[in-house]
Design a protein around this motif. Structure first.
Motif, mmCIF file in Angstrom:
data_model
loop_
_atom_site.group_PDB
_atom_site.id
_atom_site.type_symbol
_atom_site.label_atom_id
_atom_site.label_comp_id
_atom_site.label_asym_id
_atom_site.label_seq_id
_atom_site.Cartn_x
_atom_site.Cartn_y
_atom_site.Cartn_z
ATOM 1 N N ASN A 2 0.905 -1.317 0.075
ATOM 2 C CA ASN A 2 0.126 0.037 -0.110
ATOM 3 C C ASN A 2 0.879 1.123 0.248
ATOM 4 N N SER A 3 1.235 1.777 -1.139
ATOM 5 C CA SER A 3 2.568 2.656 -1.036
ATOM 6 C C SER A 3 1.799 3.905 -1.711
ATOM 7 N N LYS A 4 2.179 5.190 -1.401
ATOM 8 C CA LYS A 4 1.716 6.463 -1.523
ATOM 9 C C LYS A 4 2.085 6.996 -3.174
ATOM 10 N N THR A 5 1.309 7.724 -3.898
ATOM 11 C CA THR A 5 1.730 8.205 -5.192
ATOM 12 C C THR A 5 1.009 9.462 -5.376
ATOM 13 N N ASP A 11 -1.693 21.845 -12.355
ATOM 14 C CA ASP A 11 -0.904 22.389 -11.481
ATOM 15 C C ASP A 11 -1.061 22.087 -10.050
ATOM 16 N N GLN A 12 -2.164 20.934 -9.828
ATOM 17 C CA GLN A 12 -2.530 20.563 -8.593
ATOM 18 C C GLN A 12 -1.848 19.309 -8.035
ATOM 19 N N ARG A 13 -1.291 19.102 -7.015
ATOM 20 C CA ARG A 13 -0.846 17.793 -6.866
ATOM 21 C C ARG A 13 -2.208 16.882 -6.062
ATOM 22 N N ILE A 14 -2.591 15.770 -6.592
ATOM 23 C CA ILE A 14 -3.432 14.796 -6.326
ATOM 24 C C ILE A 14 -2.853 13.750 -5.771
ATOM 25 N N GLU A 15 -3.240 13.539 -4.446
ATOM 26 C CA GLU A 15 -2.435 12.455 -3.642
ATOM 27 C C GLU A 15 -3.177 11.013 -3.924
ATOM 28 N N GLY A 16 -2.674 10.003 -3.836
ATOM 29 C CA GLY A 16 -3.184 8.579 -4.227
ATOM 30 C C GLY A 16 -2.583 7.460 -3.254
ATOM 31 N N ARG A 17 -2.927 6.191 -3.503
ATOM 32 C CA ARG A 17 -2.421 4.936 -2.972
ATOM 33 C C ARG A 17 -2.170 4.150 -4.073
ATOM 34 N N ILE A 18 -1.350 3.307 -3.895
ATOM 35 C CA ILE A 18 -1.078 1.945 -5.051
ATOM 36 C C ILE A 18 -1.539 0.656 -4.400
ATOM 37 N N PHE A 19 -2.070 -0.125 -4.783
ATOM 38 C CA PHE A 19 -2.611 -1.323 -4.639
ATOM 39 C C PHE A 19 -2.135 -2.333 -5.545
ATOM 40 N N HIS A 20 -2.058 -3.586 -5.482
ATOM 41 C CA HIS A 20 -1.886 -4.575 -6.487
ATOM 42 C C HIS A 20 -3.271 -5.399 -6.691
#
Length: 100
Positions: A2-5, A11-20
């Motif tokens: 469960n990594s962040k991306t 020009d806006q940073r949109i946070e997210g998570r990585i799953f497999h």
């Protein structure tokens, strides 16, 4: 895992998570699923939460590896799955889906 991306939109940073997950496209593929705070989900293509849920329900995207299945892993090749379950990944996906 469960990594962040993040991704940049206007020009806006949109946070997210990585799953497999496993994606069914004539054969099974081990893929990254990126879930962003704005509701966009990437898994070979862009989804909203409703269309991604439809893919999950249809079996085209799986959170567990099917038993006795060949799975293609990009850059590695095909592997055989005998028995495997990632209950933690399923729990993390559901928890983070509610966050966004």
């Amino acid at each position: 895992m469960n990594s962040k991306t993040f991704r940049i939109v206007d020009d806006q940073r949109i946070e997210g998570r990585i799953f497999h997950a496993i994606r069914l496209n004539h054969k099974y593929f081990f893929v990254k699923v990126k879930v962003y705070a704005d509701g966009v989900i990437e898994c070979w293509e862009h989804f909203d939460q409703t269309s991604f849920s439809t893919y999950l329900e249809s079996g085209k995207i799986l959170l567990d590896i099917p038993n006795d299945t060949r799975i293609y892993v990009h850059g590695l090749g095909e592997i055989n799955s005998k028995e495997f379950s990632r209950k933690n990944e399923r729990r993390l996906y559901k928890r983070n889906r509610r966050l966004y």
